[in-house]
Scaffold this active site. Structure first.
Site, mmCIF file in Angstrom:
data_model
loop_
_atom_site.group_PDB
_atom_site.id
_atom_site.type_symbol
_atom_site.label_atom_id
_atom_site.label_comp_id
_atom_site.label_asym_id
_atom_site.label_seq_id
_atom_site.Cartn_x
_atom_site.Cartn_y
_atom_site.Cartn_z
ATOM 1 N N HIS A 238 0.823 -1.205 0.000
ATOM 2 C CA HIS A 238 0.000 0.000 0.000
ATOM 3 C C HIS A 238 0.860 1.259 0.000
ATOM 4 O O HIS A 238 2.075 1.218 0.198
ATOM 5 C CB HIS A 238 -0.944 0.007 1.211
ATOM 6 C CG HIS A 238 -0.263 0.028 2.542
ATOM 7 N ND1 HIS A 238 0.234 1.183 3.119
ATOM 8 C CD2 HIS A 238 -0.003 -0.972 3.437
ATOM 9 C CE1 HIS A 238 0.761 0.904 4.296
ATOM 10 N NE2 HIS A 238 0.643 -0.402 4.509
ATOM 11 N N CYS B 229 3.158 -4.851 6.832
ATOM 12 C CA CYS B 229 2.785 -4.638 5.431
ATOM 13 C C CYS B 229 3.934 -4.016 4.643
ATOM 14 O O CYS B 229 4.915 -3.546 5.202
ATOM 15 C CB CYS B 229 1.555 -3.743 5.345
ATOM 16 S SG CYS B 229 0.023 -4.543 5.903
#
Length: 315
Positions: free
Chosen positions: A182, A198
């Protein structure tokens, strides 16, 4: 840079016909006093650790107008299948090998990333992309909510799209529950271990991945802190700090020597002591191994000394 590489977008390179080295290291000059070192790094597709290591004497926040900044854009490709997305967490970098049409030049795209900080390790292994989300809402994980509540600052149950959203405007979900690639609202953290597991990217980089990486693409997450390569007969290495609190030991040195020798078609000799020094003080910079230093006729070869040291440690 070579003229043919100037025609490629930033971070995009034709795959080498031989070997595994892409790009070139070059320098740029700071044009005004408002540019930080991270601003310059971002403009050239470089992460925090990369630019700091290449410019240890340059101020992060005020590099100064007229200062020359080294852009370490030459790198060795990871030792992994060149398909889909390869994420080398030790290197803090993502590689994408798009499928190409017949007659089209095979290429690789590479981008700096941020990964999970200590205690929130980014998982290794082969997975795939499953879904793309534009302007995603962020739901703080329960562990974060508990920690924040204990500090007396409980977060909201959901953070809507906008400048306060840590996922940025684009997210690509992985087939590992809770993990995704992301964007970020804190771009200075790219090239660092700063997330909760992440993969973070600069907003413009994740937008490219979002638009160009198909759903179902293989994603291979690896931890490869030592990369070896050859360019025109010259042995090269890139050594990164291990993610765990440990050093590259003797077994890593012997393994690296073996990997270098496996690709040594011309029988090029190199300085084992220099290699050992690089493993002891990893910088992530691409380094050419010099020929071995000349020694006295009765002096023991460096490699023999290394194996004797290894034998003593095993006793």
């Amino acid at each position: 840079m070579a003229e043919e590489e100037r025609e490629w977008p930033r971070g995009h390179y034709p795959l080498p016909a031989e070997g595994n080295v892409i790009g070139e290291t070059y320098t740029v000059t700071v044009e005004d006093h408002e540019h930080t070192l991270m601003d310059i790094a971002r403009e050239h597709g470089i992460g925090y650790e990369e630019v700091i290591s290449a410019n240890p004497d340059v101020s992060i926040w005020i590099p100064g107008e007229g200062t020359e900044v080294v852009i370490p854009a030459q790198r060795i490709l990871p030792d992994a299948e060149r398909t889909g997305v390869v994420i080398n967490i030790a290197e803090l970098r993502l590689y994408y090998y798009p499928k190409v049409a017949e007659g089209e030049t095979p290429r690789v795209e590479t981008y700096p990333i941020g990964i999970g900080r200590e205690g929130y390790d980014t998982p290794l292994g082969i997975t795939k992309t499953t879904m793309r989300l534009e302007d995603p809402a962020w739901y703080p994980p329960s562990s974060m909510r508990r920690e924040a509540a204990e500090r007396g600052d409980p977060p909201p149950a959901v953070v809507p799209p906008g400048p306060d959203n840590p996922l940025g405007r684009h997210a690509v979900l992985l087939d590992i529950p809770g993990y995704l690639i992301h964007g970020t609202n804190e771009p200075d953290g790219i090239g660092m271990r700063a997330s909760r597991g992440c993969i973070r990217m600069f907003p413009e980089d994740v937008e490219s991945v979002f638009n160009n990486v198909p759903v179902g693409t293989q994603v291979n997450i690896i931890d490869q802190p030592i990369k070896v390569g050859w360019l025109d007969g010259q042995p090269l290495v890139q050594v990164f700090k291990p993610l765990e609190e440990q050093e590259h030991g003797m077994s890593a040195l012997i393994d690296t020597i073996s990997r270098l020798n496996a690709g040594n078609a011309n029988g090029q000799a190199f300085d084992y002591e220099q290699l050992r020094g690089l493993l002891e003080s990893p910088s992530g910079q691409l380094v050419a191994l010099r020929p071995p230093a000349e020694r006295e006729p009765d002096e023991e070869p460096a490699l023999n000394g290394i194996f004797e040291e290894l034998a003593l440690r095993d006793e």
